[in-house]
Design a protein around this motif. Structure first.
Motif, PDB file in Angstrom:
ATOM      1  N   THR A  44      53.451  31.211  33.826  1.00 46.11           N
ATOM      2  CA  THR A  44      51.900  31.193  34.471  1.00 46.11           C
ATOM      3  C   THR A  44      51.676  32.582  34.510  1.00 46.11           C
ATOM      4  O   THR A  44      52.414  33.448  34.536  1.00 46.11           O
ATOM      5  CB  THR A  44      52.088  30.644  35.691  1.00 46.11           C
ATOM      6  N   MET A  45      50.332  32.772  34.336  1.00 47.53           N
ATOM      7  CA  MET A  45      49.860  34.303  34.325  1.00 47.53           C
ATOM      8  C   MET A  45      48.556  34.114  35.266  1.00 47.53           C
ATOM      9  O   MET A  45      47.674  33.177  35.261  1.00 47.53           O
ATOM     10  CB  MET A  45      49.321  35.120  33.084  1.00 47.53           C
ATOM     11  N   VAL A  46      48.581  35.009  36.531  1.00 44.99           N
ATOM     12  CA  VAL A  46      47.460  34.960  37.349  1.00 44.99           C
ATOM     13  C   VAL A  46      46.645  36.272  37.183  1.00 44.99           C
ATOM     14  O   VAL A  46      47.124  37.297  37.242  1.00 44.99           O
ATOM     15  CB  VAL A  46      48.003  34.890  38.916  1.00 44.99           C
ATOM     16  N   HIS A  47      45.317  36.020  36.952  1.00 43.78           N
ATOM     17  CA  HIS A  47      44.464  37.103  36.819  1.00 43.78           C
ATOM     18  C   HIS A  47      43.435  37.123  37.950  1.00 43.78           C
ATOM     19  O   HIS A  47      43.016  36.353  38.420  1.00 43.78           O
ATOM     20  CB  HIS A  47      43.513  36.711  35.448  1.00 43.78           C
ATOM     21  N   ARG A  48      43.160  38.556  38.205  1.00 41.25           N
ATOM     22  CA  ARG A  48      42.212  39.084  39.206  1.00 41.25           C
ATOM     23  C   ARG A  48      41.499  40.218  38.642  1.00 41.25           C
ATOM     24  O   ARG A  48      42.263  41.301  37.957  1.00 41.25           O
ATOM     25  CB  ARG A  48      42.557  39.312  40.470  1.00 41.25           C
ATOM     26  N   ASP A  49      40.108  40.325  38.942  1.00 39.65           N
ATOM     27  CA  ASP A  49      39.568  41.538  38.461  1.00 39.65           C
ATOM     28  C   ASP A  49      38.614  42.065  39.347  1.00 39.65           C
ATOM     29  O   ASP A  49      38.015  41.557  40.464  1.00 39.65           O
ATOM     30  CB  ASP A  49      38.997  41.244  37.042  1.00 39.65           C
ATOM     31  N   SER A  50      37.950  43.145  38.962  1.00 39.94           N
ATOM     32  CA  SER A  50      36.735  43.975  39.874  1.00 39.94           C
ATOM     33  C   SER A  50      35.317  43.249  39.705  1.00 39.94           C
ATOM     34  O   SER A  50      34.488  43.649  40.457  1.00 39.94           O
ATOM     35  CB  SER A  50      36.641  45.289  39.163  1.00 39.94           C
ATOM     36  N   LEU A  51      35.267  42.192  38.910  1.00 43.97           N
ATOM     37  CA  LEU A  51      33.964  41.210  38.852  1.00 43.97           C
ATOM     38  C   LEU A  51      34.241  40.109  39.889  1.00 43.97           C
ATOM     39  O   LEU A  51      33.354  39.341  40.023  1.00 43.97           O
ATOM     40  CB  LEU A  51      33.765  40.712  37.460  1.00 43.97           C
ATOM     41  N   GLY A  52      35.445  40.031  40.317  1.00 44.50           N
ATOM     42  CA  GLY A  52      35.628  38.963  41.494  1.00 44.50           C
ATOM     43  C   GLY A  52      36.317  37.628  40.843  1.00 44.50           C
ATOM     44  O   GLY A  52      36.487  36.581  41.581  1.00 44.50           O
ATOM     45  N   HIS A  53      36.619  37.739  39.448  1.00 43.95           N
ATOM     46  CA  HIS A  53      37.152  36.472  38.944  1.00 43.95           C
ATOM     47  C   HIS A  53      38.853  36.535  39.508  1.00 43.95           C
ATOM     48  O   HIS A  53      39.473  37.334  39.444  1.00 43.95           O
ATOM     49  CB  HIS A  53      37.407  36.603  37.588  1.00 43.95           C
ATOM     50  N   VAL A  92      29.346  46.838  26.256  1.00 43.83           N
ATOM     51  CA  VAL A  92      28.869  45.584  26.880  1.00 43.83           C
ATOM     52  C   VAL A  92      29.310  45.132  28.133  1.00 43.83           C
ATOM     53  O   VAL A  92      30.460  45.748  28.531  1.00 43.83           O
ATOM     54  CB  VAL A  92      29.094  44.603  25.656  1.00 43.83           C
ATOM     55  N   ALA A  93      28.692  44.464  28.672  1.00 42.81           N
ATOM     56  CA  ALA A  93      28.816  43.892  30.184  1.00 42.81           C
ATOM     57  C   ALA A  93      30.416  43.258  29.973  1.00 42.81           C
ATOM     58  O   ALA A  93      30.486  42.402  29.175  1.00 42.81           O
ATOM     59  CB  ALA A  93      27.973  43.182  30.635  1.00 42.81           C
ATOM     60  N   PRO A  94      31.270  43.616  31.003  1.00 45.35           N
ATOM     61  CA  PRO A  94      32.613  42.780  31.017  1.00 45.35           C
ATOM     62  C   PRO A  94      32.427  41.596  31.268  1.00 45.35           C
ATOM     63  O   PRO A  94      31.650  41.167  31.864  1.00 45.35           O
ATOM     64  CB  PRO A  94      33.360  43.694  31.967  1.00 45.35           C
ATOM     65  N   ALA A  95      33.456  40.593  30.888  1.00 46.81           N
ATOM     66  CA  ALA A  95      33.250  39.374  31.211  1.00 46.81           C
ATOM     67  C   ALA A  95      34.895  38.572  31.200  1.00 46.81           C
ATOM     68  O   ALA A  95      35.781  39.284  30.475  1.00 46.81           O
ATOM     69  CB  ALA A  95      32.677  38.461  29.983  1.00 46.81           C
ATOM     70  N   TYR A  96      35.067  37.692  31.561  1.00 47.74           N
ATOM     71  CA  TYR A  96      36.254  36.830  31.828  1.00 47.74           C
ATOM     72  C   TYR A  96      36.244  35.424  31.664  1.00 47.74           C
ATOM     73  O   TYR A  96      35.068  34.865  31.980  1.00 47.74           O
ATOM     74  CB  TYR A  96      37.062  37.097  33.060  1.00 47.74           C
ATOM     75  N   HIS A  97      37.228  34.682  30.780  1.00 45.59           N
ATOM     76  CA  HIS A  97      37.243  33.344  30.620  1.00 45.59           C
ATOM     77  C   HIS A  97      38.479  33.079  30.657  1.00 45.59           C
ATOM     78  O   HIS A  97      39.309  33.425  29.691  1.00 45.59           O
ATOM     79  CB  HIS A  97      36.634  32.975  29.106  1.00 45.59           C
ATOM     80  N   GLY A  98      38.906  32.277  31.494  1.00 47.96           N
ATOM     81  CA  GLY A  98      40.178  31.285  31.633  1.00 47.96           C
ATOM     82  C   GLY A  98      40.137  30.189  30.821  1.00 47.96           C
ATOM     83  O   GLY A  98      39.338  29.173  31.508  1.00 47.96           O
ATOM     84  N   ILE A  99      40.975  29.811  30.091  1.00 42.54           N
ATOM     85  CA  ILE A  99      40.871  28.518  29.072  1.00 42.54           C
ATOM     86  C   ILE A  99      41.962  27.720  29.451  1.00 42.54           C
ATOM     87  O   ILE A  99      43.133  28.306  29.081  1.00 42.54           O
ATOM     88  CB  ILE A  99      40.421  28.740  27.651  1.00 42.54           C
ATOM     89  N   GLU A 100      41.820  26.639  29.928  1.00 41.56           N
ATOM     90  CA  GLU A 100      43.046  25.736  30.245  1.00 41.56           C
ATOM     91  C   GLU A 100      43.672  24.922  29.030  1.00 41.56           C
ATOM     92  O   GLU A 100      42.754  24.802  28.030  1.00 41.56           O
ATOM     93  CB  GLU A 100      42.488  24.513  31.383  1.00 41.56           C
ATOM     94  N   LYS A 137      30.880  50.037  35.614  1.00 38.50           N
ATOM     95  CA  LYS A 137      29.216  49.590  35.549  1.00 38.50           C
ATOM     96  C   LYS A 137      28.655  48.467  36.010  1.00 38.50           C
ATOM     97  O   LYS A 137      27.290  48.276  36.178  1.00 38.50           O
ATOM     98  CB  LYS A 137      28.956  49.886  34.130  1.00 38.50           C
ATOM     99  N   GLU A 138      29.567  47.353  36.327  1.00 40.05           N
ATOM    100  CA  GLU A 138      29.153  46.031  36.851  1.00 40.05           C
ATOM    101  C   GLU A 138      29.470  45.591  38.048  1.00 40.05           C
ATOM    102  O   GLU A 138      30.555  46.076  38.435  1.00 40.05           O
ATOM    103  CB  GLU A 138      29.579  44.950  35.760  1.00 40.05           C
ATOM    104  N   GLU A 139      28.682  45.204  38.923  1.00 37.41           N
ATOM    105  CA  GLU A 139      29.000  44.871  40.264  1.00 37.41           C
ATOM    106  C   GLU A 139      29.613  43.499  40.290  1.00 37.41           C
ATOM    107  O   GLU A 139      29.650  42.784  39.367  1.00 37.41           O
ATOM    108  CB  GLU A 139      27.803  44.789  41.309  1.00 37.41           C
ATOM    109  N   ILE A 140      30.393  43.281  41.447  1.00 40.05           N
ATOM    110  CA  ILE A 140      31.086  41.909  41.740  1.00 40.05           C
ATOM    111  C   ILE A 140      30.169  40.709  41.513  1.00 40.05           C
ATOM    112  O   ILE A 140      29.104  40.583  41.971  1.00 40.05           O
ATOM    113  CB  ILE A 140      31.820  41.869  42.689  1.00 40.05           C
ATOM    114  N   GLN A 141      30.612  39.705  40.514  1.00 37.78           N
ATOM    115  CA  GLN A 141      29.683  38.524  40.600  1.00 37.78           C
ATOM    116  C   GLN A 141      30.114  37.514  41.440  1.00 37.78           C
ATOM    117  O   GLN A 141      29.448  36.467  41.406  1.00 37.78           O
ATOM    118  CB  GLN A 141      29.816  38.189  38.887  1.00 37.78           C
ATOM    119  N   GLY A 142      31.155  37.522  42.021  1.00 33.25           N
ATOM    120  CA  GLY A 142      31.576  36.304  42.842  1.00 33.25           C
ATOM    121  C   GLY A 142      32.426  36.728  44.123  1.00 33.25           C
ATOM    122  O   GLY A 142      32.571  37.802  44.227  1.00 33.25           O
TER     123      GLY A 142
END
Length: 282
Positions: free
Chosen positions: A74-83, A129-137, A277-282
């Motif tokens: 298992t890997m648990v991800h957290r980031d500055s965008l709120g993911h 580009v704007a940062p992004a995150y995708h967790g794929i089950e 450069k990007e604010e928290i999304q969630g």
């Protein structure tokens, strides 16, 4: 049809990263040009939680995409965008660092941790580009049966009619080719693609060459890659193809830009608190 051939083989070395995670670094600074656009490949394989539970506390990235395939564990991800997302047993974490992100990857105790993390370079035009995150089950990753229990898991891109996740930046076809003893598969690849393979589990024949476990290979020009299992146990070979960038690389720790000036600017922004450069999304 022209079968590709093995041009380079790279065996990794044991090192530590993060807060003390023991891993095998297979690709890095010394292989960046040969394996362009894949900058780094770290391999994780341990039944000892002490090797990895310290994890990777919060740290910055810019200019790359990180792709983590957690086949076991298992890997648990957290980031500055709120993911905040946990991926287990066959899932993928895909993070576009782009203009800048802070993230952590913590790894809880498991019977076994097995997987890899890639760093995929971003083209100069897309570095910011704007940062992004995708967790794929794991359940969302297409699987293509090859006969018997052999299969291809489409971690990214496409394989025949199967479609996996695809980033908006560089194209990447990323397959986990799992073969039973005696099985083989010929995979079509674009002649314009930079193609590599990594033997995650077991020894495999890649384009006629016998490749030991935990070895990365760079493949020459052609439009077909044949993978065979001539052994007595199931094998897993990761096959990746993308578009070579042929751009300058200025690499400093977790940040990869095109010039030393851009790299210096990024670290100055980290010190000044203006990196994100990007604010928290969630």
């Amino acid at each position: 049809m022209k079968e590709r051939t093995v041009e380079d083989q790279v065996t990794g070395y044991r090192t530590q990263d993060g807060a003390g995670v023991s891993l095998v670094r297979v690709l890095g600074n010394r292989t960046a040009d040969a394996f362009d656009p894949i900058l780094m490949l770290d391999s994780f394989d341990s039944t000892n939680p002490a090797d990895y539970v310290a994890g990777f506390p919060m740290h910055p990235h810019r200019g790359i995409e990180t792709i983590s395939y957690v086949y076991r564990g298992t890997m648990v991800h957290r980031d500055s965008l709120g993911h905040a997302k946990s991926i287990s047993d066959g899932g993928v974490q895909w993070m576009t660092a782009g203009s800048g992100i802070l993230h952590e990857e913590m790894i809880p105790e498991a019977d076994r941790l097995l997987g890899v993390q890639l760093w995929l370079n971003l083209p100069a035009a897309d570095k910011m580009v704007a940062p992004a995150y995708h967790g794929i089950e794991s359940s969302d990753i297409p699987e293509v049966a090859l006969g018997g229990k052999s299969l291809v898991r489409v971690l990214a891109g496409s394989y025949g009619e199967a479609r996996g996740f695809q980033s908006q930046q560089l194209p990447l076809d990323y397959y986990d080719v799992q073969l039973e003893p005696g099985a083989s598969v010929s995979v079509p690849v674009g002649t314009d693609r930079s193609v590599m393979a990594f033997t995650l589990m077991g020894q495999a024949q890649v384009c006629g060459a016998s490749i030991a476990e935990k070895t990365a290979v760079r493949l020459a020009d052609g439009d077909t890659v044949t993978i065979e299992n001539r052994g007595a146990a199931r094998t897993q070979t990761l096959l990746m193809s993308s578009r070579r960038l042929d751009e300058p690389v200025a690499w400093g720790g977790p940040i990869v830009m095109n010039t030393r000036e851009e790299l210096s600017d990024a670290f100055r922004e980290l010190e000044a608190g203006t990196f994100l450069k990007e604010e928290i999304q969630g």
